[in-house]
Design a protein around this motif. Structure first.
Motif, short mmCIF file in Angstrom:
data_model
loop_
_atom_site.label_atom_id
_atom_site.label_comp_id
_atom_site.label_asym_id
_atom_site.label_seq_id
_atom_site.Cartn_x
_atom_site.Cartn_y
_atom_site.Cartn_z
N PHE A 161 0.83 -1.19 0.00
CA PHE A 161 0.00 0.00 0.00
C PHE A 161 0.88 1.25 0.00
N PRO A 162 0.33 2.36 -0.48
CA PRO A 162 1.08 3.62 -0.40
C PRO A 162 1.42 3.93 1.06
N SER A 163 2.65 4.30 1.31
CA SER A 163 3.06 4.59 2.68
C SER A 163 3.51 6.05 2.78
N TRP A 164 3.38 6.56 3.96
CA TRP A 164 3.68 7.96 4.27
C TRP A 164 5.18 8.20 4.18
N LYS A 185 14.59 3.36 -2.35
CA LYS A 185 13.44 4.20 -2.05
C LYS A 185 12.11 3.50 -2.24
N ASN A 186 12.06 2.47 -3.12
CA ASN A 186 10.81 1.76 -3.34
C ASN A 186 10.63 0.58 -2.38
N LEU A 187 11.63 0.33 -1.56
CA LEU A 187 11.54 -0.78 -0.61
C LEU A 187 11.54 -0.32 0.84
N THR A 188 11.94 0.92 1.09
CA THR A 188 11.98 1.40 2.47
C THR A 188 10.65 2.01 2.87
N VAL A 189 10.39 2.00 4.16
CA VAL A 189 9.24 2.72 4.71
C VAL A 189 9.78 3.67 5.78
N ASP A 190 9.05 4.74 6.00
CA ASP A 190 9.43 5.73 7.01
C ASP A 190 8.69 5.41 8.31
N PHE A 228 -1.45 3.31 -9.38
CA PHE A 228 -1.84 3.46 -7.98
C PHE A 228 -3.31 3.19 -7.77
N GLY A 229 -4.12 3.31 -8.85
CA GLY A 229 -5.54 2.99 -8.70
C GLY A 229 -5.75 1.58 -8.21
N ASN A 275 -7.86 9.69 -1.12
CA ASN A 275 -6.64 8.88 -1.14
C ASN A 275 -6.18 8.56 0.28
N THR A 276 -5.87 7.31 0.50
CA THR A 276 -5.49 6.85 1.83
C THR A 276 -4.10 6.22 1.77
N TYR A 277 -3.32 6.44 2.79
CA TYR A 277 -2.00 5.83 2.87
C TYR A 277 -1.75 5.36 4.30
N ILE A 278 -0.65 4.65 4.49
CA ILE A 278 -0.32 4.08 5.80
C ILE A 278 0.83 4.86 6.42
N GLN A 279 0.67 5.18 7.69
CA GLN A 279 1.76 5.74 8.49
C GLN A 279 2.28 4.63 9.40
N PHE A 280 3.60 4.55 9.53
CA PHE A 280 4.21 3.61 10.45
C PHE A 280 4.70 4.40 11.66
#
Length: 774
Positions: free
Chosen positions: A336-339, A359-364, A454-455, A402-407
């Motif tokens: 999913f899109p991540s913050w 950058k396409n494998l890391t999450v913040d 992204f849709g 649009n919704t994204y995930i925050q860790f």
């Protein structure tokens, strides 16, 4: 040569040592002596990894037992090897080898944990020489322990046989733990709950100024060995704590994995008998494993969950004074899109090329409050494990659809929340490193996706959100080993026991939530309604008709003043101001004793003074009023005492509190001084649960854990009232069908109560709390 490896019979070693050298015993290693013509001999019981000092010099540390026949841990000494000699020793030294050292230096130790007050230093520069004599085949790694031929004999106590006031040795399996965190003082603290085959548990709390000196726990299920742990009773429960001589070993619980101890001390014993205990506990853990899900990967993350993540740090940056950013990856891709947190490029620490490549494998991950300091200290490339990491859904400010995930790693230590750095030698760190090294970063799988795709991602997110609606709105705080039991099974069981259930809240009582707050005595289990203002005022007015005894005014620990009552009632109110160090305190810090006051007068005084105790006069002392009224008032909070269990004392008993350096005008201290057993404010509710197999009436009686709202303040705080209303509307929204209600997972226990002439089976919720995001 400075290093000589010998094999064969003991005679080989004896003939190799120059005949002019005299052996020096362990007891004669004393500062000031000349050791030029001596040698020291001992057996290797442990060796550390080869490391580098700050100046680049190689360093290798060995623990020698001074005599092969010693049965004491105190007969050991540390050997510090430097330079090229250290590198050579690291390749050939094994536990059980016999070492002979010549031309060594005896140096005073600076560590309080060293068994001897000195250590030996050897190097080529000092013309030192080491003879290594081995009688064992060198098939073990340096880090893998072997049996010491002669070791102290320890007795281990099962958890169900622990007694308060004792110091014991024990083995256990970690059921719950909080990674080391900074306590309210300067020390680090770690909380560990262990269990064993006796089905008993022990909560242990350890403090140490050095984080590394606390037990090294990385996952529930780890096996621990505690030596010399203090057992004490606290709050009616047996608990464990560290102390002088405390030492801990911890082990991976995986069956078949190498038995490699993680130690809090530099010297420890480990025998074949210990190895057997570890293997037996591993089998027990495997056969009693809980139904919990395996550790999560980023590719498997579900929104609105809390999970445990093992990952590698590739970048970090300070966000603000209370939060820190970590860029991490585990080799899999979040679906999913991540913050992405905006920080200045100059503020981002780490290999910029590496960060861009991944950058396409890391999450913040944003780390808050007490975890930020540890996050800042993490090195680029380190392997970490984060516990209770929150995958939170968030709507984009500019694009509400649009919704994204925050860790997020929230502050605090609830549910074991925290960060642990995995050593490079840890099995999970090695496996993750090997997996990361195997990834082809040029693969199209990891290339950046076109924006039009992204849709599909958002569609997948919506689908996942529907599944998330089936997640429980509650959190279990213990007993995760219990499996879910159907309500139909519980209904047909007449044996009192504990259950884990997953059901929906069909209805609840009372509907008027303020009526759910009651008073409860923890000693006699008395449950009663909270007296209303009219009831309290009636008792106060009856007491106000009694005359105040002038002989009791201006006692040694208080000064008195007589006030005229309001509204021309021709009534006097006597106020006794409790002193400290023979001086009156400021009003905001003062305790006053009020005699003859009615409800509205006491309430008015409570806005000015810190604490109030209503009293009346007898012939020789001031005493409390009837316990039908609060024995203690603090602002708009009122505290009641149990009539059955209390044994009220004269108010003069407060003089001991007044004499303290800092008087404790709190309800607990006041109650203890006056012989009062205070009643607790509790929520008392009835829930009707339905899981599709049946319905069950269960009761909730809780002070503040379930709702995470203090029952004592719900009646006086509008914010808490609104929060409770909001929570119940989420658990049981009006007008919704059963299928639309959220799942509520909880622990319940059955018990018998006597109802008139017969026993009745009842059910009560325990060790359950509302999820933070409800």
């Amino acid at each position: 040569m400075p290093l000589e490896v010998l094999r064969g019979s003991p005679k080989v070693l004896k003939h190799a040592i120059p005949s002019h050298l005299q052996k020096v015993d362990f007891e004669h290693l004393q500062l000031g002596r000349d050791f030029a013509n001596t040698y020291f001999q001992g057996m290797v019981i442990f060796s550390y990894r080869l490391t580098k000092l700050g100046n680049g010099t190689s360093f290798f540390k060995i623990v020698l037992q001074g005599s092969e026949n010693s049965s004491s841990e105190t007969g050991t000494i540390h050997i510090f090897v430097f330079g090229k000699l250290a590198e050579e020793c690291a390749e050939v030294v094994h536990q059980g080898d016999v070492l002979v050292l010549t031309r060594f230096n005896l140096v005073k130790s600076t560590s309080e944990n060293d068994r001897h007050n000195c250590h030996l230093e050897v190097s080529e520069e000092a013309n030192s020489k080491i003879y290594i004599f081995t009688r064992l085949p060198h098939t073990r790694t340096v880090s893998e322990p072997i049996s010491v031929p002669v070791a102290p004999k320890y007795t281990y106590t099962p958890l169900n046989q622990l007694k308060s006031g004792t110091v014991v040795n024990l083995y256990g399996v970690v059921k719950f733990f909080k990674p080391p965190y900074v306590s309210k003082g300067t020390d680090y603290c770690s909380v560990i709950t262990v269990v064993d085959q006796s089905n008993a548990k022990l909560v242990c709390t350890f403090f140490n100024a050095n984080r590394e000196s606390l037990p090294q726990i990385y996952r529930n299920g780890d096996i621990v060995r505690f030596h010399r742990i203090k057992v004490r009773e606290f709050g009616g429960e047996i608990q464990g704590m560290g102390g002088k001589g405390f030492a801990a070993l911890s082990f991976d619980c995986t069956v078949g994995a190498p038995v490699v101890p993680r130690s809090t001390t530099k010297v420890f014993t480990f025998t074949d008998e210990d190895r057997k205990i570890i293997e037996n506990l591993r089998i027990w853990v495997a056969s009693n494993a809980s139904s919990s899900e395996p550790p999560a990967k980023l590719c498997d993350i579900r929104p609105q969950t809390f999970f445990e993540l093992t990952c590698q740090v590739v970048g970090k940056a300070r966000v603000d004074g209370a939060s820190y950013l970590l860029k991490v990856w585990d080799g899999t891709k979040c679906p999913f899109p991540s913050w992405k947190v905006f920080v200045k490029e100059d503020d981002l620490e780490g290999d910029k090329n590496r960060i861009h490549q991944l950058k396409n494998l890391t999450v913040d991950v944003v780390v808050y409050d007490n975890h930020a300091q540890l996050a800042e200290s993490l090195e680029d490339g380190s392997f970490i494990r984060m516990y209770s990491l929150h995958a939170k859904l968030q709507n984009h400010e500019d694009q509400p659809d649009n919704t994204y995930i925050q860790f997020l790693l929230h502050g605090g230590t609830t549910y074991g929340r925290g960060i642990t750095v995995l050593p490079e030698t840890h099995r999970d760190a090695k496996q993750l490193e090997a997996f990361l090294d195997s990834i082809d970063l040029t693969s199209s799988e990891y290339s950046e996706k076109p924006s039009q795709e992204f849709g599909n991602i958002y569609t997948a997110l919506e689908s996942n959100l529907e599944r998330c609606q089936q997640l429980s709105v509650t959190v279990l705080t213990d007993h995760q080993h219990l499996d879910v039991t159907a309500l139909s099974t519980i209904i047909n069981s007449r044996i009192p026991q504990e259950y884990r259930v997953k059901a929906k809240l069909r209805k609840y009582e009372p509907v008027k939530l303020h009526q759910s707050v009651k008073l409860h005595c923890p000693e006699c289990n008395l449950l009663q309604e909270i007296p209303g203002e009219a009831e309290i005022d009636l008792v106060l007015r009856e007491a106000s008709g009694s005359r105040s005894n002038p002989d009791l005014q201006n006692a040694p620990f208080y000064e008195s003043a007589v006030l005229e009552s309001e509204n021309q009632e021709q009534r006097h109110v006597t106020v006794h101001f409790v002193k400290h160090d023979d001086l009156l305190q400021e009003a905001g810090d003062s305790l006053i004793l009020v005699e003859g006051g009615i409800f509205k007068e006491i309430l008015k005084l409570s806005k000015k003074f810190k604490a109030i105790i209503p009293v009346r006069s007898t012939d020789d002392s001031l005493v409390l009023l009837d316990l039908s009224v609060p024995f203690f008032w603090q602002r708009n909070m009122q505290y009641f005492g149990c009539k059955r269990c209390s044994n009220p004392k004269a108010v003069s008993s407060l003089s001991s509190l007044a004499a303290q350096e800092v008087p404790s005008w709190n309800p607990t201290a006041i109650a203890e001084a006056l012989g009062i057993v205070p009643l607790q404010y509790v929520f008392v509710m009835k829930f009707v649960l339905d899981d599709g197999t049946g319905t069950l009436d269960v009761y909730l009686m809780d002070c503040n854990k379930f709702f995470q709202i203090p029952a004592s303040e719900v009646l006086i705080n509008n914010i808490f009232q609104d929060n409770m209303e909001r929570i119940m509307n989420k658990l049981c929204p009006a007008g919704k069908d059963l299928d639309e209600l959220p799942w509520l997972e909880c622990f319940i226990k059955s018990y018998y109560v006597r109802d008139e002439a017969q026993q009745k089976l009842c059910y009560q919720i325990f060790d359950t709390m509302i999820a933070e995001d409800v």
